[in-house]
Design a protein around this motif. Structure first.
Motif, mmCIF file in Angstrom:
data_model
loop_
_atom_site.group_PDB
_atom_site.id
_atom_site.type_symbol
_atom_site.label_atom_id
_atom_site.label_comp_id
_atom_site.label_asym_id
_atom_site.label_seq_id
_atom_site.Cartn_x
_atom_site.Cartn_y
_atom_site.Cartn_z
ATOM 1 N N LEU A 247 8.437 14.428 6.727
ATOM 2 C CA LEU A 247 7.772 13.146 6.491
ATOM 3 C C LEU A 247 8.614 11.988 7.015
ATOM 4 N N LEU A 248 7.977 11.069 7.689
ATOM 5 C CA LEU A 248 8.636 9.865 8.188
ATOM 6 C C LEU A 248 9.411 9.179 7.074
ATOM 7 N N ASN A 249 10.686 8.872 7.331
ATOM 8 C CA ASN A 249 11.555 8.233 6.332
ATOM 9 C C ASN A 249 12.211 7.027 6.994
ATOM 10 N N ALA A 250 11.636 5.847 6.776
ATOM 11 C CA ALA A 250 12.080 4.648 7.478
ATOM 12 C C ALA A 250 13.527 4.257 7.167
ATOM 13 N N PRO A 251 13.944 4.183 5.879
ATOM 14 C CA PRO A 251 15.339 3.792 5.605
ATOM 15 C C PRO A 251 16.343 4.773 6.199
ATOM 16 N N ALA A 252 16.062 6.070 6.090
ATOM 17 C CA ALA A 252 16.982 7.064 6.640
ATOM 18 C C ALA A 252 17.048 6.963 8.153
ATOM 19 N N ALA A 253 15.914 6.673 8.783
ATOM 20 C CA ALA A 253 15.899 6.537 10.239
ATOM 21 C C ALA A 253 16.715 5.325 10.675
ATOM 22 N N MET A 254 16.592 4.215 9.948
ATOM 23 C CA MET A 254 17.359 3.020 10.298
ATOM 24 C C MET A 254 18.856 3.257 10.100
ATOM 25 N N LYS A 255 19.214 3.955 9.024
ATOM 26 C CA LYS A 255 20.630 4.261 8.798
ATOM 27 C C LYS A 255 21.164 5.185 9.887
ATOM 28 N N ALA A 256 20.369 6.168 10.266
ATOM 29 C CA ALA A 256 20.785 7.074 11.332
ATOM 30 C C ALA A 256 20.942 6.320 12.650
ATOM 31 N N ALA A 257 20.080 5.329 12.883
ATOM 32 C CA ALA A 257 20.191 4.519 14.101
ATOM 33 C C ALA A 257 21.471 3.701 14.098
ATOM 34 N N GLU A 258 21.815 3.160 12.933
ATOM 35 C CA GLU A 258 23.059 2.400 12.812
ATOM 36 C C GLU A 258 24.262 3.301 13.076
ATOM 37 N N ASP A 259 24.244 4.498 12.490
ATOM 38 C CA ASP A 259 25.362 5.426 12.670
ATOM 39 C C ASP A 259 25.495 5.854 14.127
ATOM 40 N N LEU A 260 24.367 6.126 14.781
ATOM 41 C CA LEU A 260 24.425 6.557 16.172
ATOM 42 C C LEU A 260 24.914 5.430 17.066
ATOM 43 N N GLN B 173 0.824 -1.200 0.000
ATOM 44 C CA GLN B 173 0.000 0.000 0.000
ATOM 45 C C GLN B 173 0.867 1.262 0.000
ATOM 46 N N TRP B 174 0.288 2.348 -0.475
ATOM 47 C CA TRP B 174 1.053 3.557 -0.783
ATOM 48 C C TRP B 174 1.760 4.141 0.426
ATOM 49 N N ALA B 175 1.174 4.035 1.595
ATOM 50 C CA ALA B 175 1.787 4.633 2.784
ATOM 51 C C ALA B 175 3.142 4.013 3.090
ATOM 52 N N LEU B 176 3.247 2.702 2.933
ATOM 53 C CA LEU B 176 4.510 2.028 3.221
ATOM 54 C C LEU B 176 5.553 2.329 2.158
ATOM 55 N N VAL B 177 5.096 2.489 0.912
ATOM 56 C CA VAL B 177 6.022 2.844 -0.162
ATOM 57 C C VAL B 177 6.525 4.268 0.022
ATOM 58 N N ARG B 178 5.617 5.179 0.359
ATOM 59 C CA ARG B 178 6.009 6.589 0.486
ATOM 60 C C ARG B 178 6.985 6.806 1.636
ATOM 61 N N THR B 179 6.856 6.054 2.710
ATOM 62 C CA THR B 179 7.761 6.209 3.848
ATOM 63 C C THR B 179 8.979 5.297 3.760
ATOM 64 N N GLY B 180 9.046 4.466 2.704
ATOM 65 C CA GLY B 180 10.198 3.593 2.514
ATOM 66 C C GLY B 180 10.219 2.370 3.404
ATOM 67 N N VAL B 181 9.118 2.105 4.083
ATOM 68 C CA VAL B 181 9.079 0.928 4.956
ATOM 69 C C VAL B 181 9.276 -0.343 4.156
ATOM 70 N N ASP B 182 8.779 -0.359 2.919
ATOM 71 C CA ASP B 182 8.879 -1.568 2.094
ATOM 72 C C ASP B 182 10.309 -1.909 1.715
ATOM 73 N N THR B 183 11.240 -0.975 1.887
ATOM 74 C CA THR B 183 12.641 -1.238 1.520
ATOM 75 C C THR B 183 13.515 -1.575 2.720
ATOM 76 N N VAL B 184 12.960 -1.486 3.910
ATOM 77 C CA VAL B 184 13.755 -1.742 5.117
ATOM 78 C C VAL B 184 13.947 -3.234 5.296
ATOM 79 N N ARG B 185 15.195 -3.647 5.480
ATOM 80 C CA ARG B 185 15.482 -5.068 5.704
ATOM 81 C C ARG B 185 15.135 -5.428 7.132
ATOM 82 N N ARG B 186 14.358 -6.491 7.298
ATOM 83 C CA ARG B 186 13.981 -6.944 8.630
ATOM 84 C C ARG B 186 14.836 -8.108 9.117
#
Length: 602
Positions: free
Chosen positions: A393-406, A132-145
Motif C-alpha cells: 500500500l502506498l505510504n506517503a510519509p515513508a516514501a518522503m523519508k526514504a527520498a530524504e535518506d536517498l 477523506q479516508w484515502a488520504l488518511v490511510r496513505t498518510g498524505v495528510d501528515t506529510v509536511r508541504r
C-alpha cells in the motif's frame, strides 16, 4: 522490401503478403503531429510503422504517401515513426497488403482500443474534503508541504481533459485535445478533471494554497468519453507531454491489446527521464492490460477501506503498488464534486505522492522515485511482493523519508581525494582580542572556530565544562577519515569538530583577530568551518573568483539530522543563497583544483 502485417498483434502469428499496389491519391503532410480526419465508428484504424534506425529513432515517413481508394489519413507522428489511416472493415486486409508494398513500411497493426473509468456527481459534496479516508490511510495528510522546492514540477494527465475553471485543479499549461484537435483540452466527461483534482489535492496545489505554483498540470485529452480512446492518441499524448517537460505522466486508461505506437512513446518518455504511471484496470482479471503491464510503467491496483483488494481491481505479476480506489471524493465538471471508484484514482494518488517527492527532492530520477515508492510501501497480503498487492500500500510519509535518506546518500558519495588540494583562507580584519560564545545544544554539534584561540587552550580545557556523556570529540581528515580530536592540542581554525553535549552549554571563545587562517581543502568531501563571524550565504563562503565547490551539507542541531544539501547554482530547496551560521562546520564537496581565498571584514 515489404513490411509485416501485425493485425494479429504478435509477430509469430503474422504473415507477409506482397501485393502490387495501385497509387490512387497523394496527400501532403507536414508538422510533428497531424490529424486530417477522425475515424467513424464503422471504420477500422490501421497504424503504419516505419522501421527503427541505428540512432534509436525511426526511418523517415515520406511526406507524400499514396493511399488505396477509400482510405483516409487520421494521425501522423514523424517523431514516433508512424501514420494512422482509416478504412472500411471489409477492406482491411486489402488495404493492409497494399500498404505493405511501400518500401518504407516496416509493419502494420490495428489501432488498440483504450478505455477509462467514470465518476458520479454528488450534489451533497461542497468541497474536496481533504480529510477523506484515502488520504488518511496513505498518510498524505501528515506529510509536511512547507519548504518544498519552488521550481516548477509538471505532471501530465492523459484522459478526457480537464475543467479548466475548477478551483480545486492546479495551474494548467501546454495541454492538447487529440480528440477534437485543438489546444484547449476541455473536459466534457468529468473523469479527467477528477484525476487532475486528486493530484492537485495531494500535492497541496489547490485554491486554498494559490501561492504554491510549483505544480503545473498538463492535461492531454484522448477521448470525449472514457469509451472512445485509442492507443494511437495515447502515443501522441505521451510524446507531446514529454516534449512539454512533464516529470510524471499519469495514463488514466487501459486495454487488453498492446500497441507498438504506445511502446514507442513510452520508450521516448523513459529516455527523457519521465516517470510513467497507469491504473491496473477495473475488470477483476489477471489478463494482460496495457499500458500498465508495460515494464517501464508503474502499475497501480486498488484497495478498499479494509485494505483488501477492491472487487474490481485487476491483479497479476505486473502490479507494483495499491492505493485506495473506492469512494474517492474528487472535483467534477462545472466546479462540482463527484465520487469515484476505480484503479484510476489509486494511480492518481500514487502520481500525487510521486509529485511530492519530485518537488521536494528534484535531484532524484524517475527510476529512483519508482524504487522508493516500492520499498516504502506498507506490505499487505503475503510477505513481500505478490500478484494482488504488488509491493504493498502506498505510504506517503515513508516514501518522503526514504527520498530524504536517498538524497543524503547521493550527496555523501564516496570520498575522492584526487591528486590536488586547495586552501580555504580567512584573512581577518584588524583588531585585538575578541570574546565570543560557542553555543552547544543537547546531542551532536558540528562546530568550528574561525580564528586561533588567543589563550591557545587545548581541546580538553576548552570543552572542560561540557558533559560529552562519554562520547569522543571527532574531526575529519580527508583520506584518514574520522579521527579522535587530540585533547592536548588547540582546535585548528576552520576545522570541523563533532562534539556531543548532554545539555545546553555556552563555551567562551577568546579569538586572536589579528591572525590569518587557512585550511587545505581537498578534492571530494571535506569537513570545514565557516570563516565568518556572521551568517553568510553559502555562495559567498568561498572566494567569488572560485566556483569549484559542488555541494554543501549542513547539519541541523535542532532536528539532529542533515538539512537538504545546498547545491552550487541551485534554486529553491537546494538554493545556494541559504545561510551558513557562524561557528558551525559543514560538509563541502570540491570538484576541481584551486585555492579559495576569503578576504573581508568580520
Amino acid at each position: 522490401m515489404v513490411g509485416l502485417n501485425l493485425g494479429c498483434l504478435n509477430e509469430s502469428g503474422c504473415f507477409i503478403k506482397p501485393v502490387m499496389m495501385g497509387f490512387i491519391g497523394i496527400l501532403l503532410f507536414c508538422g510533428l503531429f497531424i490529424q486530417v480526419s477522425g475515424a467513424d465508428s464503422d471504420e477500422v484504424r490501421l497504424i503504419v510503422y516505419a522501421a527503427p534506425n541505428e540512432t534509436g529513432g525511426y526511418e523517415p515517413v515520406p511526406p507524400d504517401v499514396p493511399l488505396p481508394e477509400n482510405v483516409t489519413y487520421s494521425l501522423r507522428s514523424p517523431l514516433l515513426g508512424f501514420v494512422a489511416v482509416d478504412t472500411d472493415p471489409n477492406e482491411t486486409e486489402y488495404v493492409t497488403n497494399e500498404l505493405l508494398n511501400l518500401p518504407w513500411v516496416h509493419e502494420i497493426e490495428q489501432d488498440a482500443q483504450r478505455k477509462s473509468g467514470s465518476v458520479t456527481k454528488d450534489d451533497q459534496i461542497i468541497n474536496s474534503s481533504p480529510d477523506q479516508w484515502a488520504l488518511v490511510r496513505t498518510g498524505v495528510d501528515t506529510v509536511r508541504r512547507s519548504g518544498l522546492n519552488t521550481s516548477v514540477l509538471k505532471v501530465a494527465v492523459i484522459s478526457t481533459g480537464v475543467d479548466l475553471s475548477h478551483p480545486d485543479v492546479g495551474p494548467i499549461d501546454q495541454g492538447y485535445d487529440w480528440a477534437g484537435q485543438d489546444s484547449r483540452p476541455e473536459d466534457a466527461d468529468g473523469y479527467g478533471t477528477a484525476l487532475c483534482g486528486v493530484i492537485s489535492l495531494i500535492a497541496g496545489n489547490v485554491s486554498q494554497n494559490s501561492t504554491n505554483s510549483s505544480l503545473v498540470l498538463i492535461p492531454e485529452r484522448i477521448g470525449v468519453t472514457g469509451n472512445d480512446m485509442s492507443a494511437s492518441r495515447s502515443a501522441l499524448a505521451i510524446a507531446h507531454a514529454t516534449d512539454a517537460g512533464a516529470d510524471i505522466i499519469l495514463m488514466g486508461y487501459g486495454g487488453t491489446e498492446p500497441s507498438r505506437a504506445e511502446d514507442r512513446a513510452i520508450a521516448y518518455a523513459k529516455d527523457h527521464g519521465v516517470l510513467l504511471i497507469a491504473p491496473a484496470g477495473d475488470e477483476d482479471s489477471n489478463a494482460m492490460h496495457y499500458p500498465s503491464d508495460h515494464f517501464d510503467v508503474l502499475s497501480v491496483g486498488s484497495v478498499a477501506k479494509t485494505d483488501g483488494l477492491s472487487y474490481f481491481s485487476n491483479y497479476g505479476i505486473y502490479n507494483e503498488l495499491v492505493a485506495p480506489g473506492e469512494d474517492i471524493i474528487t472535483p467534477c465538471l462545472n466546479t462540482s464534486y463527484c465520487r469515484g471508484t476505480g484503479t484510476g484514482f489509486a494511480a492518481a494518488e500514487v502520481a500525487g505522492v510521486a509529485a511530492l517527492i519530485k518537488n521536494g527532492y528534484p535531484g532524484l530520477t524517475s527510476a529512483e522515485i519508482r524504487s522508493l515508492l516500492q520499498s516504502s510501501a506498507t506490505d499487505l497480503g503475503r510477505t513481500g511482493r505478490d500478484i494482488y498487492y504488488g509491493y504493498g500500500l502506498l505510504n506517503a510519509p515513508a516514501a518522503m523519508k526514504a527520498a530524504e535518506d536517498l538524497t543524503l546518500q547521493k550527496t555523501l558519495i564516496a570520498f575522492n581525494s584526487g591528486t590536488g588540494s586547495r586552501e580555504m583562507r580567512r584573512t581577518l580584519g584588524s583588531g585585538n582580542t575578541t570574546l565570543h560564545e560557542l553555543q552547544l545544544v543537547p546531542g551532536w554539534n558540528f562546530v568550528s572556530i574561525p580564528a586561533p584561540l588567543r589563550s591557545q587552550k587545548t581541546c580538553r580545557d576548552l570543552f572542560s565544562k561540557v558533559n560529552t556523556d562519554g562520547h569522543t570529540i571527532w574531526t575529519y581528515k580527508g583520506i584518514g577519515g574520522w579521527i579522535a580530536q587530540n585533547p592536548e592540542i588547540s582546535p585548528a581554525p576552520l576545522d570541523g569538530l563533532l562534539v556531543y553535549s548532554d545539555a545546553p552549554v555556552s563555551v567562551p571563545l577568546v579569538l586572536n583577530m589579528n591572525s590569518n587562517s587557512t585550511k587545505p581543502v581537498e578534492k571530494g568531501w571535506n569537513l570545514a568551518g565557516s570563516p565568518f563571524l556572521k551568517e553568510i550565504p553559502a555562495r559567498d563562503i568561498l572566494s567569488p573568483n572560485e566556483s569549484s565547490w559542488v555541494s554543501i551539507l549542513p547539519f541541523n542541531v535542532s532536528t539532529q539530522q542533515y538539512d537538504p544539501a545546498i547545491i552550487s547554482g541551485a534554486e529553491g530547496r537546494f538554493s545556494d543563497t541559504r545561510n551558513i551560521s557562524p561557528f558551525t562546520s559543514f560538509w563541502i564537496f570540491m570538484d576541481t583544483n584551486g585555492t579559495f581565498i576569503r578576504s573581508s571584514e568580520v
